[in-house]
Scaffold this motif. Structure first.
Motif, short mmCIF file in Angstrom:
data_model
loop_
_atom_site.label_atom_id
_atom_site.label_comp_id
_atom_site.label_asym_id
_atom_site.label_seq_id
_atom_site.Cartn_x
_atom_site.Cartn_y
_atom_site.Cartn_z
N TYR A 92 20.60 -24.92 -18.36
CA TYR A 92 20.21 -23.51 -18.25
C TYR A 92 21.38 -22.61 -17.88
O TYR A 92 21.19 -21.48 -17.43
N TYR A 93 22.61 -23.10 -18.05
CA TYR A 93 23.79 -22.35 -17.64
C TYR A 93 23.87 -20.96 -18.27
O TYR A 93 24.40 -20.03 -17.67
N ALA A 94 23.34 -20.81 -19.49
CA ALA A 94 23.41 -19.50 -20.15
C ALA A 94 22.57 -18.46 -19.44
O ALA A 94 22.79 -17.26 -19.61
N ASN A 95 21.63 -18.89 -18.62
CA ASN A 95 20.76 -17.96 -17.88
C ASN A 95 21.19 -17.90 -16.42
O ASN A 95 20.37 -17.73 -15.53
N PHE A 96 22.50 -18.03 -16.17
CA PHE A 96 23.00 -18.10 -14.80
C PHE A 96 22.65 -16.88 -13.97
O PHE A 96 22.47 -16.97 -12.76
N ARG A 97 22.52 -15.69 -14.63
CA ARG A 97 22.24 -14.48 -13.87
C ARG A 97 20.96 -14.62 -13.07
O ARG A 97 20.89 -14.23 -11.90
N THR A 98 19.92 -15.18 -13.68
CA THR A 98 18.64 -15.34 -12.99
C THR A 98 18.80 -16.18 -11.73
O THR A 98 18.28 -15.84 -10.67
N TYR A 99 19.52 -17.27 -11.84
CA TYR A 99 19.70 -18.17 -10.70
C TYR A 99 20.52 -17.51 -9.59
O TYR A 99 20.21 -17.65 -8.41
N VAL A 100 21.56 -16.80 -9.98
CA VAL A 100 22.40 -16.13 -8.98
C VAL A 100 21.60 -15.05 -8.26
O VAL A 100 21.66 -14.94 -7.03
N CYS A 101 20.82 -14.28 -9.00
CA CYS A 101 20.06 -13.19 -8.39
C CYS A 101 18.96 -13.74 -7.45
O CYS A 101 18.70 -13.16 -6.39
N ARG A 102 18.35 -14.84 -7.83
CA ARG A 102 17.34 -15.44 -6.96
C ARG A 102 17.96 -15.93 -5.65
O ARG A 102 17.34 -15.87 -4.59
N ALA A 103 19.20 -16.43 -5.75
CA ALA A 103 19.84 -17.00 -4.57
C ALA A 103 20.52 -15.96 -3.69
O ALA A 103 20.84 -16.24 -2.54
N TYR A 104 20.73 -14.76 -4.23
CA TYR A 104 21.48 -13.75 -3.49
C TYR A 104 20.72 -13.28 -2.26
O TYR A 104 19.54 -12.96 -2.31
N LYS A 105 21.42 -13.25 -1.12
CA LYS A 105 20.77 -12.86 0.14
C LYS A 105 21.46 -11.68 0.80
O LYS A 105 21.25 -11.40 1.98
N GLY A 106 22.27 -10.96 0.06
CA GLY A 106 22.96 -9.79 0.61
C GLY A 106 22.02 -8.61 0.79
O GLY A 106 20.86 -8.64 0.38
N THR A 107 22.53 -7.56 1.41
CA THR A 107 21.70 -6.37 1.66
C THR A 107 21.48 -5.54 0.41
O THR A 107 20.43 -4.94 0.23
N ALA A 108 22.47 -5.48 -0.45
CA ALA A 108 22.35 -4.74 -1.70
C ALA A 108 22.61 -5.67 -2.87
O ALA A 108 23.71 -6.22 -2.99
N ALA A 109 21.63 -5.85 -3.70
CA ALA A 109 21.77 -6.77 -4.83
C ALA A 109 22.79 -6.24 -5.83
O ALA A 109 22.93 -5.02 -6.01
N PRO A 110 23.52 -7.12 -6.50
CA PRO A 110 24.45 -6.68 -7.54
C PRO A 110 23.72 -5.90 -8.62
O PRO A 110 22.51 -6.10 -8.87
N THR A 111 24.42 -4.97 -9.25
CA THR A 111 23.82 -4.12 -10.28
C THR A 111 23.14 -4.95 -11.36
O THR A 111 22.07 -4.60 -11.85
N ALA A 112 23.76 -6.06 -11.75
CA ALA A 112 23.22 -6.88 -12.83
C ALA A 112 21.84 -7.42 -12.49
O ALA A 112 21.02 -7.66 -13.38
N CYS A 113 21.54 -7.59 -11.19
CA CYS A 113 20.22 -8.11 -10.79
C CYS A 113 19.13 -7.06 -10.96
O CYS A 113 17.94 -7.40 -10.95
N ASN A 114 19.50 -5.81 -11.09
CA ASN A 114 18.52 -4.74 -11.26
C ASN A 114 18.34 -4.34 -12.71
O ASN A 114 17.56 -3.46 -13.01
N SER A 115 19.09 -4.99 -13.58
CA SER A 115 19.00 -4.66 -15.00
C SER A 115 17.79 -5.35 -15.63
O SER A 115 17.42 -6.45 -15.22
N PRO A 116 17.17 -4.71 -16.59
CA PRO A 116 16.00 -5.34 -17.25
C PRO A 116 16.40 -6.56 -18.05
O PRO A 116 17.53 -6.71 -18.45
#
Length: 211
Positions: A187-211
């Protein structure tokens, strides 16, 4: 060759295409284009990684920036103690150069611009022309060549090989992507989903808010 089929044809290197659309001079922002192009049903093979011979480690300590590990399918000979690369000396040379790029500069944009240029030349079997990448990108070659000529790229490569060897489970194809030390496998091609799920920062990266 696949490059001959590009429409429009490439005019310079690196020439980055996302979903069959060239990014032209905006190639430095290729990560944004890739992330916007992904959806939950993205299929492996929809994109080409910057270095298909590398592993990528997304972790909290890296603030969601990938930790690129060259030399992924290389090993150290038990008899000569030298590094053996899967595809020979040219690959070892590019791995050494990539290692120097990653360790000499702190700018991730420079990392990916230069490494992608090296890789696209390799795809076209022009890997011996790697010096043109510095001129095309307007980057100084001296600090990288100093590192390479001093053998630092190869010595640092031993550390990358050692780190890759510690993966559990071990990698069995490339690119091998880990998110918080967990491989996402095919599933490496869908890495954005995995990174965004794991992100625990206060402000999510812009890519995580993209449709």
């Amino acid at each position: 060759m696949e490059t001959d089929k590009l429409n429009p044809p490439h005019r310079f290197v690196p020439w980055v295409v996302v979903n069959n659309q060239p990014l032209q001079e905006d190639y430095l922002n290729f990560v944004d284009y890739i992330c916007r192009a992904f959806s939950e049903n993205a299929k492996p093979g929809a994109w080409t990684s910057v270095s298909a011979r590398s592993t990528y480690d997304f972790s909290e300590k890296n603030n969601s920036l990938p930790n690129l590990l060259p030399w992924a399918n290389s090993h150290i000979s038990n008899t000569s103690n030298s590094i053996i690369c899967q595809n020979g000396s040219d690959e070892c040379q590019l791995n050494s150069l990539q290692t120097c790029v990653l360790n000499v500069w702190d700018d991730v944009n420079k990392h990916y611009a230069l490494i992608s240029c090296f890789e696209f030349l390799a795809i076209e079997a022009r890997q011996k022309s790697w010096k043109i990448c510095f001129k095309q990108l307007g980057l100084p070659e001296k600090p990288i060549l100093d590192c390479y000529n001093n053998g630092n790229g190869t010595e640092l490569g031993r550390k990358y090989i050692s780190k890759t060897a510690q993966f559990y489970p071990p990698h069995n194809f490339l690119p091998w992507v880990l998110v918080n030390n967990q491989p996402i496998g095919k599933y490496y091609a869908n890495f954005r989903t995995y990174v965004c799920r794991a992100y625990k920062g206060t402000a999510a990266p812009t890519a995580c808010n993209s449709p």
